[in-house]
Scaffold this motif. Structure first.
Motif, PDB file in Angstrom:
ATOM      1  N   LYS A 225       0.819  -1.222   0.000  1.00 26.24           N
ATOM      2  CA  LYS A 225       0.000   0.000   0.000  1.00 26.24           C
ATOM      3  C   LYS A 225       0.851   1.269   0.000  1.00 26.24           C
ATOM      4  N   THR A 226       1.963   1.235   0.765  1.00 26.45           N
ATOM      5  CA  THR A 226       2.743   2.460   0.957  1.00 26.45           C
ATOM      6  C   THR A 226       4.168   2.385   0.409  1.00 26.45           C
ATOM      7  N   GLY A 227       4.688   1.155   0.208  1.00 30.10           N
ATOM      8  CA  GLY A 227       6.074   1.008  -0.243  1.00 30.10           C
ATOM      9  C   GLY A 227       7.066   0.955   0.908  1.00 30.10           C
ATOM     10  N   PHE A 228       6.591   0.980   2.165  1.00 28.29           N
ATOM     11  CA  PHE A 228       7.472   0.933   3.333  1.00 28.29           C
ATOM     12  C   PHE A 228       7.385  -0.445   3.993  1.00 28.29           C
ATOM     13  N   TYR A 229       8.537  -0.893   4.510  1.00 24.12           N
ATOM     14  CA  TYR A 229       8.586  -2.185   5.209  1.00 24.12           C
ATOM     15  C   TYR A 229       9.368  -2.008   6.505  1.00 24.12           C
ATOM     16  N   LYS A 230       8.774  -2.398   7.633  1.00 23.14           N
ATOM     17  CA  LYS A 230       9.417  -2.244   8.930  1.00 23.14           C
ATOM     18  C   LYS A 230       9.610  -3.582   9.643  1.00 23.14           C
ATOM     19  N   GLY A 231       9.455  -4.673   8.917  1.00 24.97           N
ATOM     20  CA  GLY A 231       9.604  -5.983   9.539  1.00 24.97           C
ATOM     21  C   GLY A 231      11.051  -6.291   9.882  1.00 24.97           C
ATOM     22  N   GLU A 232      11.256  -7.365  10.678  1.00 30.01           N
ATOM     23  CA  GLU A 232      12.589  -7.760  11.114  1.00 30.01           C
ATOM     24  C   GLU A 232      13.223  -8.791  10.191  1.00 30.01           C
ATOM     25  N   LYS A 234      14.791 -10.581   6.823  1.00 26.57           N
ATOM     26  CA  LYS A 234      15.547 -10.171   5.644  1.00 26.57           C
ATOM     27  C   LYS A 234      14.667 -10.339   4.411  1.00 26.57           C
ATOM     28  N   ILE A 235      14.648  -9.345   3.563  1.00 27.71           N
ATOM     29  CA  ILE A 235      13.819  -9.406   2.361  1.00 27.71           C
ATOM     30  C   ILE A 235      14.648  -9.026   1.144  1.00 27.71           C
ATOM     31  N   ARG A 236      14.118  -9.354  -0.018  1.00 25.23           N
ATOM     32  CA  ARG A 236      14.655  -8.906  -1.293  1.00 25.23           C
ATOM     33  C   ARG A 236      13.494  -8.348  -2.109  1.00 25.23           C
ATOM     34  N   ILE A 251       7.801  -8.294  -2.912  1.00 23.64           N
ATOM     35  CA  ILE A 251       8.592  -8.533  -1.722  1.00 23.64           C
ATOM     36  C   ILE A 251       8.849 -10.033  -1.614  1.00 23.64           C
ATOM     37  N   SER A 252      10.080 -10.403  -1.322  1.00 17.46           N
ATOM     38  CA  SER A 252      10.423 -11.827  -1.299  1.00 17.46           C
ATOM     39  C   SER A 252      11.303 -12.137  -0.087  1.00 17.46           C
ATOM     40  N   TYR A 253      11.319 -13.433   0.270  1.00 14.67           N
ATOM     41  CA  TYR A 253      12.053 -13.909   1.437  1.00 14.67           C
ATOM     42  C   TYR A 253      12.934 -15.088   1.027  1.00 14.67           C
ATOM     43  N   PRO A 254      14.142 -15.194   1.591  1.00 16.21           N
ATOM     44  CA  PRO A 254      14.986 -16.366   1.295  1.00 16.21           C
ATOM     45  C   PRO A 254      14.370 -17.629   1.883  1.00 16.21           C
ATOM     46  N   ILE A 255      14.367 -18.688   1.101  1.00 16.89           N
ATOM     47  CA  ILE A 255      13.829 -19.978   1.536  1.00 16.89           C
ATOM     48  C   ILE A 255      14.991 -20.838   2.026  1.00 16.89           C
ATOM     49  N   ASP A 256      14.894 -21.337   3.238  1.00 17.89           N
ATOM     50  CA  ASP A 256      15.946 -22.193   3.786  1.00 17.89           C
ATOM     51  C   ASP A 256      15.955 -23.567   3.119  1.00 17.89           C
ATOM     52  N   GLU A 257      14.766 -24.041   2.736  1.00 16.32           N
ATOM     53  CA  GLU A 257      14.694 -25.349   2.082  1.00 16.32           C
ATOM     54  C   GLU A 257      13.346 -25.509   1.405  1.00 16.32           C
ATOM     55  N   LEU A 275      11.155 -16.789  -2.075  1.00 15.47           N
ATOM     56  CA  LEU A 275       9.704 -16.878  -2.102  1.00 15.47           C
ATOM     57  C   LEU A 275       9.132 -15.467  -2.173  1.00 15.47           C
ATOM     58  N   ALA A 276       8.502 -15.142  -3.294  1.00 18.25           N
ATOM     59  CA  ALA A 276       7.881 -13.826  -3.463  1.00 18.25           C
ATOM     60  C   ALA A 276       6.403 -13.912  -3.108  1.00 18.25           C
ATOM     61  N   VAL A 277       5.929 -12.909  -2.384  1.00 17.96           N
ATOM     62  CA  VAL A 277       4.522 -12.850  -1.978  1.00 17.96           C
ATOM     63  C   VAL A 277       3.811 -11.854  -2.886  1.00 17.96           C
ATOM     64  N   SER A 278       2.882 -12.352  -3.681  1.00 20.80           N
ATOM     65  CA  SER A 278       2.176 -11.513  -4.640  1.00 20.80           C
ATOM     66  C   SER A 278       0.971 -10.833  -3.979  1.00 20.80           C
TER      67      SER A 278
END
Length: 298
Positions: A225-232, A234-236, A251-257, A275-278
Motif C-alpha cells: 500500500k505504501t512502499g514501506f517495510y518495517k519488519g525484522e 531479511k527481504i529482497r 517482496i520476497s524472502y529467502p527460503i531455507d529449504e 519466495l515472493a509474496v504476490s
C-alpha cells in the motif's frame, strides 16, 4: 591365435563405460546420491570385470551371467541407498537397459559415420556381419557423442513429462516456519533474484499465511500500500513485469529449504532460492498456492 589384452586399457575403457552408465542412471532417476558413491560404484564394477578374466568358472555362460548380474546389483546398491528390493530390481533392469542403449548408439554412430551406406552397414553390424573394433580415440569420441545424445534426449523427455503434469506438493522452510502447499510449474515464470540470480517462487498471502505471523502479514500489506517495510526479516525486492502491469516490485524472502513431492516420493530438494509474496491471487480456483520457477527442476 593369441589375443593380447592390456589390463590398464581394459580397466580404463570399462571405468569410462561404467561411469557413463551410472551417470545416465542418476540423470534419469533424479535420485539423491553423491558423486563419491558414483566413483566408488564405477571403480568397483570395473575391478570386478577385470577380475573376471582370471576366474576359470566364468567360462560357463550361466555362471558368467549370474556373476555380472551380482556385480550390477552391488553397483546399484552403492550408487543409491535403496531399501526396497522391488526398487532395487527395477534399478538393475534400468542399468542393463541404459547400457544396451548406449552400446547401440556407439555402434550405430561408428558404422553410420564410417560407411557410404550407413543404414545397411549398421544393420549388418547389428547381426554380427563385418564387425570391427573401433580405434581407441574413435571410441572416446563415440562415447562422448552417445553421452551427449542420451543427455539431450533424457532432458527433453523429462521436461516434456513435467509440462504435461506440472503439479507438485511443496514443503517449504522459511525461517522458523514450515508448511506444505500445492504448487504448479509455471513455464512463464522467469523471475530471478537480481544479485544472486536465484529462482523465485511466487505465491499469494492468502495461500502462504502459515509461513508468516500476523505482524509480518500486516507488514506485507503495508508494503504494497505504501512502499514501506518495517519488519525484522531479511527481504529482497524483485522487479517484475506482468500483463496489465508495466512494472512492479514483489517482496520476497529467502527460503531455507524447499522439497518437491510427486505423489509420496520427494523428487527435488533445493536451497538458496526465494519466495515472493504476490499482492494478487495466483490461482483463480484455489487449486494451488505456489507458482514454481522452471529453474528449480534443474
Amino acid at each position: 591365435m593369441h589375443v593380447v589384452v592390456y589390463l590398464d586399457v581394459l580397466f580404463g575403457i570399462n571405468l569410462l563405460m561404467n561411469g557413463m552408465v551410472l551417470a545416465c542412471m542418476k540423470l534419469c532417476l533424479r535420485e539423491k546420491t553423491t558423486w563419491l558413491r558414483w566413483l566408488i560404484a564405477s571403480v568397483m564394477g570395473t575391478a570386478c570385470y577385470c577380475i573376471a578374466f582370471f576366474l576359470p568358472f566364468l567360462k560357463d555362460g550361466f555362471k558368467s551371467r549370474v556373476y555380472f548380474l551380482l556385480v550390477a546389483a552391488v553397483m546399484v546398491k552403492i550408487l543409491f541407498p535403496i531399501k526396497e528390493w522391488k526398487k532395487w530390481i527395477g534399478y538393475i533392469a534400468l542399468q542393463y537397459g541404459i547400457a544396451g542403449v548406449l552400446g547401440g548408439l556407439i555402434q550405430g554412430f561408428y558404422y553410420g559415420l564410417s560407411a557410404n551406406t550407413p543404414a545397411k552397414t549398421v544393420w549388418e553390424a547389428g547381426i554380427g556381419k563385418g564387425y570391427q573394433e573401433p580405434k581407441f580415440f574413435h571410441f572416446l569420441f563415440l562415447v562422448f557423442l552417445a553421452g551427449i545424445l542420451f543427455y539431450i534426449g533424457s532432458r527433453y523427455f523429462y521436461h516434456k513429462r513435467q509440462k504435461e503434469d506440472g503439479r507438485y506438493r511443496a514443503f517449504l522452510r522459511v525461517g522458523k516456519q514450515t508448511g506444505t502447499v500445492k504448487a504448479l510449474l509455471d513455464t512463464g515464470n522467469s523471475l530471478m533474484e537480481p544479485v544472486s540470480h536465484a529462482p523465485v517462487l511466487v505465491g499469494d498471502l492468502a495461500g502462504l499465511q502459515e509461513f508468516f505471523d500476523r505482524e509480518e502479514q500486516e507488514q506485507i500489506e503495508v508494503f504494497y500500500k505504501t512502499g514501506f517495510y518495517k519488519g525484522e526479516r531479511k527481504i529482497r525486492l524483485i522487479p517484475y513485469h506482468a500483463v496489465g502491469v508495466k512494472t512492479g516490485i514483489l517482496i520476497s524472502y529467502p527460503i531455507d529449504e524447499v522439497v518437491l513431492f510427486k505423489e509420496e516420493e520427494p523428487m527435488i530438494r533445493k536451497k538458496g532460492i526465494y519466495l515472493a509474496v504476490s499482492p494478487i491471487c495466483v490461482s483463480g480456483d484455489g487449486s494451488y498456492q505456489l507458482l514454481l520457477h522452471p529453474g528449480i527442476l534443474n
